[in-house]
Write an enzyme that holds these catalytic residues in place. Sequence first.
Site, PDB file in Angstrom:
ATOM      1  CG  HIS A 110      -2.098  -2.428   0.926  1.00 39.91           C
ATOM      2  ND1 HIS A 110      -1.204  -1.948   0.006  1.00 39.91           N
ATOM      3  CD2 HIS A 110      -1.381  -3.162   1.817  1.00 39.91           C
ATOM      4  CE1 HIS A 110       0.021  -2.367   0.326  1.00 39.91           C
ATOM      5  NE2 HIS A 110      -0.060  -3.108   1.417  1.00 39.91           N
ATOM      6  CG  ASP A 141      -2.188   0.384  -2.839  1.00 43.74           C
ATOM      7  OD1 ASP A 141      -2.237  -0.689  -2.217  1.00 43.74           O
ATOM      8  OD2 ASP A 141      -1.945   1.483  -2.297  1.00 43.74           O
TER       9      ASP A 141
HETATM   10  C1  B12 Z   1      -1.664  -6.484   4.938  1.00 44.44           C
HETATM   11  C2  B12 Z   1      -0.582  -5.699   4.220  1.00 44.44           C
HETATM   12  C3  B12 Z   1      -0.243  -6.107   2.948  1.00 44.44           C
HETATM   13  C4  B12 Z   1      -0.965  -7.234   2.230  1.00 44.44           C
HETATM   14  C5  B12 Z   1      -2.283  -6.668   1.656  1.00 44.44           C
HETATM   15  C6  B12 Z   1      -3.369  -7.706   1.531  1.00 44.44           C
HETATM   16  C7  B12 Z   1      -4.614  -7.127   0.974  1.00 44.44           C
HETATM   17  N1  B12 Z   1      -4.996  -7.561  -0.196  1.00 44.44           N
HETATM   18  O1  B12 Z   1      -5.215  -6.273   1.567  1.00 44.44           O
HETATM   19  C8  B12 Z   1       0.083  -7.619   1.152  1.00 44.44           C
HETATM   20  C9  B12 Z   1       0.963  -8.710   1.694  1.00 44.44           C
HETATM   21  C10 B12 Z   1      -0.477  -8.063  -0.210  1.00 44.44           C
HETATM   22  C11 B12 Z   1       0.905  -6.346   1.063  1.00 44.44           C
HETATM   23  C12 B12 Z   1       1.684  -6.042  -0.010  1.00 44.44           C
HETATM   24  C13 B12 Z   1       2.515  -4.948  -0.043  1.00 44.44           C
HETATM   25  N2  B12 Z   1       2.723  -4.060   0.947  1.00 44.44           N
HETATM   26 CO1  B12 Z   1       1.683  -3.967   2.511  1.00 44.44          CO
HETATM   27  N3  B12 Z   1       0.987  -3.913   4.228  1.00 44.44           N
HETATM   28  C14 B12 Z   1       0.066  -4.598   4.831  1.00 44.44           C
HETATM   29  C15 B12 Z   1      -0.099  -4.081   6.280  1.00 44.44           C
HETATM   30  C16 B12 Z   1       0.644  -5.035   7.171  1.00 44.44           C
HETATM   31  C17 B12 Z   1      -1.510  -3.934   6.770  1.00 44.44           C
HETATM   32  C18 B12 Z   1      -2.453  -3.159   5.825  1.00 44.44           C
HETATM   33  C19 B12 Z   1      -3.828  -3.221   6.391  1.00 44.44           C
HETATM   34  O2  B12 Z   1      -4.661  -4.002   5.922  1.00 44.44           O
HETATM   35  N4  B12 Z   1      -4.102  -2.433   7.433  1.00 44.44           N
HETATM   36  C20 B12 Z   1      -5.362  -2.359   8.104  1.00 44.44           C
HETATM   37  C21 B12 Z   1      -6.245  -1.291   7.461  1.00 44.44           C
HETATM   38  C22 B12 Z   1      -7.584  -1.197   8.210  1.00 44.44           C
HETATM   39  O3  B12 Z   1      -5.578  -0.054   7.545  1.00 44.44           O
HETATM   40  P1  B12 Z   1      -5.150   0.816   6.314  1.00 44.44           P
HETATM   41  O4  B12 Z   1      -5.037  -0.034   5.102  1.00 44.44           O
HETATM   42  O5  B12 Z   1      -3.996   1.622   6.675  1.00 44.44           O
HETATM   43  O6  B12 Z   1      -6.402   1.810   6.080  1.00 44.44           O
HETATM   44  C23 B12 Z   1      -6.858   2.680   7.110  1.00 44.44           C
HETATM   45  C24 B12 Z   1      -6.113   4.015   7.189  1.00 44.44           C
HETATM   46  O7  B12 Z   1      -4.928   4.046   6.421  1.00 44.44           O
HETATM   47  C25 B12 Z   1      -7.103   5.024   6.754  1.00 44.44           C
HETATM   48  N5  B12 Z   1      -7.130   5.449   5.375  1.00 44.44           N
HETATM   49  C26 B12 Z   1      -6.882   4.784   4.227  1.00 44.44           C
HETATM   50  N6  B12 Z   1      -7.157   5.531   3.157  1.00 44.44           N
HETATM   51  C27 B12 Z   1      -7.593   6.716   3.609  1.00 44.44           C
HETATM   52  C28 B12 Z   1      -8.027   7.857   2.935  1.00 44.44           C
HETATM   53  C29 B12 Z   1      -8.458   8.953   3.670  1.00 44.44           C
HETATM   54  C30 B12 Z   1      -8.898  10.172   2.971  1.00 44.44           C
HETATM   55  C31 B12 Z   1      -8.452   8.912   5.107  1.00 44.44           C
HETATM   56  C32 B12 Z   1      -8.908  10.061   5.898  1.00 44.44           C
HETATM   57  C33 B12 Z   1      -8.015   7.772   5.749  1.00 44.44           C
HETATM   58  C34 B12 Z   1      -7.607   6.673   5.014  1.00 44.44           C
HETATM   59  O8  B12 Z   1      -8.349   4.448   7.024  1.00 44.44           O
HETATM   60  C35 B12 Z   1      -8.283   3.051   6.786  1.00 44.44           C
HETATM   61  C36 B12 Z   1      -9.302   2.363   7.589  1.00 44.44           C
HETATM   62  O9  B12 Z   1      -9.109   2.549   8.964  1.00 44.44           O
HETATM   63  C37 B12 Z   1       0.580  -2.687   6.185  1.00 44.44           C
HETATM   64  C38 B12 Z   1       1.243  -2.215   7.450  1.00 44.44           C
HETATM   65  C39 B12 Z   1       0.279  -1.614   8.398  1.00 44.44           C
HETATM   66  N7  B12 Z   1       0.296  -2.079   9.598  1.00 44.44           N
HETATM   67  O10 B12 Z   1      -0.514  -0.744   8.024  1.00 44.44           O
HETATM   68  C40 B12 Z   1       1.594  -2.898   5.069  1.00 44.44           C
HETATM   69  C41 B12 Z   1       2.041  -1.729   4.241  1.00 44.44           C
HETATM   70  C42 B12 Z   1       0.830  -0.861   3.862  1.00 44.44           C
HETATM   71  N8  B12 Z   1       2.550  -2.388   3.049  1.00 44.44           N
HETATM   72  C43 B12 Z   1       3.620  -1.826   2.580  1.00 44.44           C
HETATM   73  C44 B12 Z   1       4.310  -2.256   1.433  1.00 44.44           C
HETATM   74  C45 B12 Z   1       5.619  -1.553   1.121  1.00 44.44           C
HETATM   75  C46 B12 Z   1       3.824  -3.314   0.657  1.00 44.44           C
HETATM   76  C47 B12 Z   1       4.484  -3.862  -0.602  1.00 44.44           C
HETATM   77  C48 B12 Z   1       5.059  -2.832  -1.539  1.00 44.44           C
HETATM   78  C49 B12 Z   1       5.519  -4.849  -0.093  1.00 44.44           C
HETATM   79  C50 B12 Z   1       6.622  -5.239  -1.009  1.00 44.44           C
HETATM   80  N9  B12 Z   1       7.752  -4.647  -0.813  1.00 44.44           N
HETATM   81  O11 B12 Z   1       6.422  -6.111  -1.851  1.00 44.44           O
HETATM   82  C51 B12 Z   1       3.355  -4.651  -1.241  1.00 44.44           C
HETATM   83  C52 B12 Z   1       2.554  -3.818  -2.255  1.00 44.44           C
HETATM   84  C53 B12 Z   1       1.531  -4.623  -2.999  1.00 44.44           C
HETATM   85  C54 B12 Z   1       0.626  -3.787  -3.821  1.00 44.44           C
HETATM   86  N10 B12 Z   1       0.747  -3.861  -5.125  1.00 44.44           N
HETATM   87  O12 B12 Z   1      -0.185  -3.080  -3.316  1.00 44.44           O
HETATM   88  C55 B12 Z   1       4.060  -0.637   3.403  1.00 44.44           C
HETATM   89  C56 B12 Z   1       3.804   0.708   2.721  1.00 44.44           C
HETATM   90  C57 B12 Z   1       4.939   1.628   3.022  1.00 44.44           C
HETATM   91  C58 B12 Z   1       4.802   2.994   2.488  1.00 44.44           C
HETATM   92  N11 B12 Z   1       3.689   3.421   1.921  1.00 44.44           N
HETATM   93  O13 B12 Z   1       5.735   3.710   2.659  1.00 44.44           O
HETATM   94  C59 B12 Z   1       3.281  -0.876   4.743  1.00 44.44           C
HETATM   95  C60 B12 Z   1       2.875   0.404   5.485  1.00 44.44           C
HETATM   96  C61 B12 Z   1       4.198  -1.733   5.624  1.00 44.44           C
HETATM   97  C62 B12 Z   1       5.466  -0.964   6.033  1.00 44.44           C
HETATM   98  N12 B12 Z   1       5.474  -0.353   7.179  1.00 44.44           N
HETATM   99  O14 B12 Z   1       6.412  -0.966   5.287  1.00 44.44           O
HETATM  100  N13 B12 Z   1       0.748  -5.584   2.178  1.00 44.44           N
END
Ligand code: B12
Lengths: 138, 465
Positions: free
Chosen positions: A16, A14
């Site tokens: 992200h 992963d």
């Molecule tokens: C940017 C992004 C990407 C970028 C990542 C760039 C990078 N190097 O960071 C790229 C384009 C590479 C990417 C790729 C992929 N992505 Co993407 N991506 C996103 C996106 C748009 C934003 C992620 C992000 O940065 N969010 C901002 C941060 C701050 O939030 P966060 O990561 O969620 O983390 C917060 C919370 O989740 C929480 N949290 C996280 N961990 C934990 C743990 C605990 C204990 C707690 C309490 C809280 C917590 O706190 C964090 C901080 O606030 C999301 C959609 C979305 N809006 O979330 C999809 C998303 C995560 N991606 C998704 C997918 C499917 C993929 C791919 C598989 C796409 C594909 N089909 O090829 C690939 C996988 C690549 C890989 N090997 O990992 C899906 C996951 C779906 C799922 N899990 O069911 C999402 C949700 C989009 C969607 N709705 O479909 N992605």
Amino acid sequence: MNGKTIVIGVIGSDVHAVGNKIIDYALTNAGFNVVNVGVLSTQEDFINAAVETNADCILISSLYGHGELDCQGIREKCDEAGLKDILLYIGGNIVVGKQDFKDVEERFKKLGFNRVYPPGVKIEAGIEDLKKDLEIKQ
Amino acid sequence: MNEGYLLIDFGSTYTKLTLVDIKQELIIATSKAITTVETNIMDGFNKAFHLLKQKYDEKEIKIIKKLACSSAAGGLKMVTIGLVPELTVEAGKRAALGAGARVLKTYSYEITSDEINEIKQMQVDIILLSGGTDGGNKEIIIHNAEKIAKHFQSIPIILAGNKCAHDEIREIFNTHKIKYQVTQNVMPRLNEINVLPVREKIRELFMKNIIRSKGMDHAEDFIDGILMPTPAAVLKASEILSKGTDKQDGIGDLIVVDIGGATTDVHSLADGYPTKAGINLKGLKEPFAKRTVEGDLGMRYSALALLEASGEKMIKDYLSLENIKEKCSFLHQHINFVPKKEEDIAFDEALAKVATKLAINRHVGHIEIAYTPLGEVYNQYGKDLLEVNYIIGTGGVLVHSRNPDDILKEGLFSKQEPTLLKPKNPMFKIDKQYILSAMGLLAYDLPDCAYRMMKKYIIDKWEDS
Ligand code: B12
């Protein structure tokens, strides 16, 4: 500093990275000693880090939907590594798509996690729980 | 009259002398004689010194200082103890290797009585005890300290673990009257390696205790100091050559390959960060000056082990021959064998190629590919040495070879193994005069002089020809 050490990172294949940075920042600000193994981390990366640093909790992020597969056997490996009763947390988007969270939570608890968070839960919620679980006085 | 430095390497087989004119920055004379540890280390030295005196005019040059390094009497033998194999155990091992030690074995987690007994059989000179990041695990290192204190009263210990455990361990060691030295944690934070303080402690102990215990203190009356183990001198020289000094820039990233009878050493002087975008650096960070030792790759004593490591097929890639096994066992038994016949020379060169290839393969970092839903992602473990400027060869087989470049070429990047981060386009240089260890010693006093001499004798000289 509250004297508690938390290992954080993103498990499996992963990439992200954004949330991981935010969690690092938030936990550090809240007084924790943060050990960040980064993205693309294996179970062993988390466990080795926790052993050397004597961590109190391993807090795993999984965003890409394969968290369940990536976490198979982690509690057993922790036991094996002498990390008795270490707290295991997981959050992010831990499974594919929208599934009934009760069900998901139960499956992850079976894997040995102490706390499991649904999508959209901010890390602040995790910090509150850490304070409770580790008995940190406010 | 010019002033000279006499630089001495008490090697495992030969005692080698190099006389340097420090004003003109010239090698005036070299000589060698068999090392004599069984009788008196000075016998061999005197013989070599006598030979040396026939090669220069004592009225022309006055020796103002005599410095030595040594790998005699089995070298500096160490075992290292840490916590997790990939972390503090690996960090401790790297620090000891960088200090020029032979690391006989490493131990992880709580050491057992069987392991204690094993260490007792090994006649080690120093034990390095580490474990835990600062503020991390204390339990295991304290357990291990207690075990050591009970069993090893006479072996000096270097303590370089979790600083929060040091006070408690000091008490344990004091109660048991252990000889020990304390220094900074070899891995203060996760994946961060801190080798220099440990290296310096090892060197101090080597100078203070080890020399005496190996019956080399006779030498100290005549010599100003046996400063370090020979491999540490080679690493020091390589570091100066690469980085330069306060006053002059170095020649940049380089690799030194040292093929010996028993081992093949590889030194890399490079940070080794990824040279391509989009690669994640994983695992323990690498020290800038890194030494690895391959105990199963050598031209004589280890010839059989080399065969086992490579397999006949790999040797046959370089030389079609039927009786490879026989030849290797012959070399294993005749460690002073000097090839004269064409076929023996060819066989030596084939072994050297295998040693170079395998030793560099093991030294350099590699890329692991993870397949994700998005495609491939890349993790780098170890050093990326793709862009290294030089590969420098030393050790008998390379120095005497007519085609040393053909041997060193085995250290190049290959499309067949694209994940191994070996140099793509380096220049090949040979330490023809065998001066690297001498220059490491000289660098201790006169770094600028040592740098310019290495540049002159190893790098530039061969660019003209
Ligand atoms: C940017 C992004 C990407 C970028 C990542 C760039 C990078 N190097 O960071 C790229 C384009 C590479 C990417 C790729 C992929 N992505 Co993407 N991506 C996103 C996106 C748009 C934003 C992620 C992000 O940065 N969010 C901002 C941060 C701050 O939030 P966060 O990561 O969620 O983390 C917060 C919370 O989740 C929480 N949290 C996280 N961990 C934990 C743990 C605990 C204990 C707690 C309490 C809280 C917590 O706190 C964090 C901080 O606030 C999301 C959609 C979305 N809006 O979330 C999809 C998303 C995560 N991606 C998704 C997918 C499917 C993929 C791919 C598989 C796409 C594909 N089909 O090829 C690939 C996988 C690549 C890989 N090997 O990992 C899906 C996951 C779906 C799922 N899990 O069911 C999402 C949700 C989009 C969607 N709705 O479909 N992605």
